[in-house]
Scaffold this motif. Structure first.
Motif, PDB file in Angstrom:
ATOM      1  N   LYS A  13       0.849  -1.194   0.000  1.00  0.00           N
ATOM      2  CA  LYS A  13       0.000   0.000   0.000  1.00  0.00           C
ATOM      3  C   LYS A  13       0.885   1.244   0.000  1.00  0.00           C
ATOM      4  CE  LYS A  13      -3.576  -2.307   2.709  1.00  0.00           C
ATOM      5  NZ  LYS A  13      -4.241  -2.343   4.032  1.00  0.00           N
ATOM      6  N   PRO A  14       0.337   2.378  -0.451  1.00  0.00           N
ATOM      7  CA  PRO A  14       1.104   3.630  -0.394  1.00  0.00           C
ATOM      8  C   PRO A  14       1.466   3.987   1.042  1.00  0.00           C
ATOM      9  CG  PRO A  14      -0.864   3.886  -1.743  1.00  0.00           C
ATOM     10  CD  PRO A  14      -0.978   2.556  -1.060  1.00  0.00           C
ATOM     11  N   CYS A  15       2.548   4.713   1.204  1.00  0.00           N
ATOM     12  CA  CYS A  15       2.986   5.186   2.517  1.00  0.00           C
ATOM     13  C   CYS A  15       2.657   6.669   2.676  1.00  0.00           C
ATOM     14  CB  CYS A  15       4.483   4.937   2.697  1.00  0.00           C
ATOM     15  SG  CYS A  15       5.145   5.429   4.302  1.00  0.00           S
ATOM     16  N   SER A  16       3.098   7.512   1.743  1.00  0.00           N
ATOM     17  CA  SER A  16       2.810   8.946   1.816  1.00  0.00           C
ATOM     18  C   SER A  16       3.010   9.619   0.463  1.00  0.00           C
ATOM     19  CB  SER A  16       3.713   9.633   2.838  1.00  0.00           C
ATOM     20  OG  SER A  16       3.501  11.033   2.820  1.00  0.00           O
ATOM     21  N   LEU A  17       2.028  10.431   0.103  1.00  0.00           N
ATOM     22  CA  LEU A  17       2.144  11.263  -1.096  1.00  0.00           C
ATOM     23  C   LEU A  17       2.483  12.702  -0.729  1.00  0.00           C
ATOM     24  CD1 LEU A  17      -0.892   9.853  -3.118  1.00  0.00           C
ATOM     25  CD2 LEU A  17       1.541   9.314  -3.396  1.00  0.00           C
ATOM     26  N   ASP A  18       2.317  13.058   0.560  1.00  0.00           N
ATOM     27  CA  ASP A  18       2.617  14.407   1.028  1.00  0.00           C
ATOM     28  C   ASP A  18       3.129  14.345   2.457  1.00  0.00           C
ATOM     29  OD1 ASP A  18       2.867  17.139   1.262  1.00  0.00           O
ATOM     30  OD2 ASP A  18       0.732  17.474   1.655  1.00  0.00           O
ATOM     31  N   PRO A  19       4.448  14.321   2.674  1.00  0.00           N
ATOM     32  CA  PRO A  19       5.480  14.468   1.650  1.00  0.00           C
ATOM     33  C   PRO A  19       5.620  13.193   0.810  1.00  0.00           C
ATOM     34  CG  PRO A  19       6.492  14.055   3.777  1.00  0.00           C
ATOM     35  CD  PRO A  19       5.023  14.186   4.020  1.00  0.00           C
ATOM     36  N   LEU A  20       6.063  13.378  -0.416  1.00  0.00           N
ATOM     37  CA  LEU A  20       6.242  12.254  -1.331  1.00  0.00           C
ATOM     38  C   LEU A  20       7.447  11.439  -0.895  1.00  0.00           C
ATOM     39  CD1 LEU A  20       5.155  10.899  -3.865  1.00  0.00           C
ATOM     40  CD2 LEU A  20       6.717  12.334  -5.202  1.00  0.00           C
ATOM     41  N   THR A  21       7.208  10.187  -0.551  1.00  0.00           N
ATOM     42  CA  THR A  21       8.253   9.342   0.023  1.00  0.00           C
ATOM     43  C   THR A  21       8.625   8.197  -0.904  1.00  0.00           C
ATOM     44  OG1 THR A  21       8.943   8.210   2.045  1.00  0.00           O
ATOM     45  CG2 THR A  21       6.684   7.791   1.285  1.00  0.00           C
ATOM     46  N   GLY A  22       9.568   7.408  -0.431  1.00  0.00           N
ATOM     47  CA  GLY A  22      10.025   6.220  -1.136  1.00  0.00           C
ATOM     48  C   GLY A  22      11.331   6.460  -1.862  1.00  0.00           C
TER      49      GLY A  22
END
Length: 123
Positions: A13-22
């Motif tokens: 699953k996504p972790c964070s789009l704001d802030p954009l991570t990975g």
């Protein structure tokens, strides 16, 4: 890129789009051969963890616009290096994690039972 599978064996699953991570800056803790730090543990930042990270030489709080890095604050979700997460756990300052957003590659460094002790999503 490695398969997008989490530590529970299901789709990452996504972790964070704001802030954009990975490592790949796609909002998820996806990883690949070039990700030497294994940025695979989806963690929620705390003041305590950010201070610890600074103390051990990794300033995650200061913005670095030249690298597109906004600087993190308590409450932000971020894909942490698995070794740094384990180090924080050993020192008693590990942040919360989302198991569904933590890549299975993290298990090469952090035991699942350790991740579960900090999990906010045990389902």
């Amino acid at each position: 890129m490695d398969a997008s599978v989490n530590v529970l064996g299901t789709e990452l699953k996504p972790c964070s789009l704001d802030p954009l991570t990975g490592f790949l800056r796609n909002g998820a803790c996806d990883t690949c051969a070039e990700d030497a730090g294994s940025h695979t543990v989806c963690s929620q930042m705390t003041e305590e963890f950010l201070a610890f990270s600074l103390y051990v030489g990794n300033d995650l709080s200061t913005p670095r616009p030249e690298f597109g890095f906004p600087g993190l604050k308590p409450g932000d979700w971020w894909c942490l290096c698995a070794m740094r997460f384990l180090q924080a756990h050993d020192e008693g300052v590990a942040p919360k994690v989302q198991l569904g957003s933590t890549h299975q590659k993290a298990l090469e460094i952090v035991p699942l039972d350790v991740l579960k002790t900090h999990a906010v999503d045990l389902d």
